[in-house]
Design an enzyme around this catalytic site. Structure first.
Site, short mmCIF file in Angstrom:
data_model
loop_
_atom_site.label_atom_id
_atom_site.label_comp_id
_atom_site.label_asym_id
_atom_site.label_seq_id
_atom_site.Cartn_x
_atom_site.Cartn_y
_atom_site.Cartn_z
N ASP A 262 -62.79 -59.45 -66.22
CA ASP A 262 -61.67 -59.78 -64.71
C ASP A 262 -60.28 -60.29 -65.37
O ASP A 262 -59.09 -60.06 -64.89
CB ASP A 262 -61.78 -61.18 -64.39
CG ASP A 262 -62.06 -62.23 -65.42
OD1 ASP A 262 -62.26 -62.50 -66.33
OD2 ASP A 262 -62.59 -63.84 -64.24
N ARG B 284 -73.87 -64.07 -73.22
CA ARG B 284 -74.84 -64.88 -72.37
C ARG B 284 -74.07 -65.41 -71.35
O ARG B 284 -72.83 -65.01 -70.73
CB ARG B 284 -74.41 -66.49 -73.28
CG ARG B 284 -72.39 -66.97 -72.91
CD ARG B 284 -73.12 -68.00 -74.02
NE ARG B 284 -72.92 -67.95 -75.53
CZ ARG B 284 -71.93 -67.07 -76.05
NH1 ARG B 284 -70.27 -67.17 -75.01
NH2 ARG B 284 -71.45 -67.05 -77.27
N SER C 28 -67.10 -61.02 -65.17
CA SER C 28 -66.83 -61.94 -65.65
C SER C 28 -67.64 -62.33 -66.44
O SER C 28 -67.74 -63.50 -66.41
CB SER C 28 -66.01 -62.29 -64.33
OG SER C 28 -65.13 -61.36 -64.25
#
Length: 481
Positions: A204, A166, A151
């Site tokens: 997710d 990132r 996620s």
């Protein structure tokens, strides 16, 4: 009880800054659609734009799928491993184990430290719950298939590969950025001789979409329209939806032609809407938003998330309380800032869970809020202070929910999902904020009706909790062809 006029006036001013008007909503929706279309094209590759990441998931579950699949979920501070038995009738049975991520691994020197830990936990789960099957799964073709919910922003290049863009949510492992997440996990599974193949990489929100699409209809009357969006409102916020393949201009033409030759018409897009409007062209911004962005792990990014998600709501309130103290309006029993309770001076100590208690407190003199603030921050408060704290809490949560409706409205309008006679749309949601924060879903709906979706459109949108989205949905991703 009446509040000191000077204090109430100052608080009213802050609440006014936090108020999301119909004009802000509609400007936000228009800009979201524009940003989404730009992200699907992505010719300028704006690092601050809406990523709109292709997931390579081209099949939405029908609820008739069968089989046993594995899933792993790195969603924040915990790592969950589960096996999902799909029964083929919109229902499933799930076995799972949850493991806390050691704090030192969240900012480890090497990605290998984190991924070795994850692989070991998968191995322990397989040995405990699928030992017999694992012993028969040594060849690549017979390995247990695993869907990996990761996620964090990823540049996904196929169903089973993607590089980290990132970190968010407090993680910061520098040498992991730019690496293939699936390869990292698979290499450590192979080193440990664990017979598992990472067959799909899922965000997710993608999992939430697929899980809701699979389970909708398990209860009579539960399925109302096709599932259009999977959304997370928890520690962070994000959403996914199926987009027409022809509209995803960033996909290579030969790949699009290949998909269409197989009869595929849509692909699920991970919007990464936490990064909506990083340039702050339409999002309302207070001094507290600016201060929180500066101390966050990713300054300048995820500006939408920093106004909407559970990780930041308590921090917004904490900054406001410190500001009111410095202005001499509250907590004046403390002679200097250094004398304030340590937890009030410490970033991220005030959780949105505490705000949820304050939001609905109707006890005499707000005594329940008094206890919650004492337990959370070791902070004694007067009745007057608790009144204004509740007012601010309500305003912070309402702003979050109202802004949260912008991507819903944007996707409903962009996809024309509500066009047609009495057409209805299903939205699956997951996350602590949307599931447990009092009135959050109701406020989302209120804001949705204020957009161009309108009252009539809002009544045809059904927002339902998608249970086990990150586990069941990740497992379902492995079935995409």
């Amino acid at each position: 009880m009446s509040v000191n006029a000077k204090l109430q006036s100052r608080v009213d001013g802050i609440i006014n800054e936090l108020t999301v008007s119909q004009e802000i909503l509609n400007k936000g929706v228009d800009f979201f659609i524009k940003s989404a279309e730009k992200g699907l094209d992505n010719k300028d590759n704006d690092p601050y734009g809406l990523p709109m990441i292709p997931t390579y998931v081209t099949s939405i579950p029908t609820g008739k799928e069968r089989g046993v699949l594995l899933a792993a979920d790195l969603g924040g501070t915990n790592f969950r491993v589960c096996s999902v038995s799909l029964n083929g009738d919109h229902t499933f049975i799930i076995k799972q184990e949850k493991n806390p991520i050691p704090v030192d691994l969240m900012s480890a020197n090497s990605a290998d430290e984190l991924f070795e830990y994850l692989a070991k936990k998968i191995g322990q789960f397989v040995n405990t719950h699928h030992g017999d099957q694992a012993s028969e799964s040594k060849s690549d073709d017979n390995k247990l298939k695993l869907g990996f919910t990761f996620s964090f922003p990823v540049d996904q290049t196929s169903l089973d590969s993607g590089t980290l863009i990132r970190w968010t949510k407090g993680f910061n492992i520098e040498d992991c950025v730019g690496k293939d997440i699936v390869q990292l996990l698979q290499s450590h599974l192979d080193l440990l001789k664990i017979p598992v193949s990472v067959a799909a990489l899922a965000n997710d929100t993608v999992g939430t979409l697929l899980s809701r699409a699979y389970s909708a209809g398990a209860v009579a009357g539960d399925k109302q329209g096709d599932t259009l969006v999977g959304a997370i409102f928890g520690t962070g916020t994000n959403g996914a939806y199926p987009e027409l393949i022809d509209n995803i201009k960033k996909l290579p033409k030969n790949y699009v032609d290949e998909l269409k030759s197989k009869g595929k018409t849509h692909m699920v897009i991970n919007t990464e809407w936490g990064s909506f409007d990083n340039h702050l062209e339409v999002l309302p911004t207070t001094k507290y938003d600016v201060e929180i962005d500066k101390i966050s792990a990713n300054p300048g990014y995820h500006m939408f998330e920093k106004r909407v998600s559970g990780m930041f709501l308590g921090e917004i309130l904490r900054h406001i309380l410190v500001d009111l103290y410095r202005e001499g309006l509250i907590l004046q029993q403390y002679r200097s800032y250094e004398n304030l309770p340590h937890r009030l001076r410490t970033p991220w100590e005030l959780s949105s869970e505490i705000l949820s208690y304050i939001e609905i407190d109707d006890s005499t003199a707000l005594k329940a809020s008094e206890l919650a603030l004492l337990n959370a921050l070791r902070l004694p408060t007067t009745h007057e202070e608790r009144i204004i704290i509740q007012q601010l809490t309500i305003a912070i949560a309402k702003r979050a929910a109202y802004l949260g409706a912008i991507p819903f409205a944007g996707l409903l309008l962009k996809t024309k999902a509500l066009e047609g006679h009495n057409k209805e749309v299903d939205i699956g949601v997951d996350g602590s904020l949307v599931e447990f924060y009092p009135g959050f879903r109701a406020m989302l709906r209120d804001a949705l009706s204020m957009t161009k979706v309108g009252n009539q459109g809002e009544r045809r949108v059904h927002i339902n909790i998608a249970k086990d989205g990150s586990g069941v949905g990740a497992a379902l991703c492995t079935l995409s062809d």
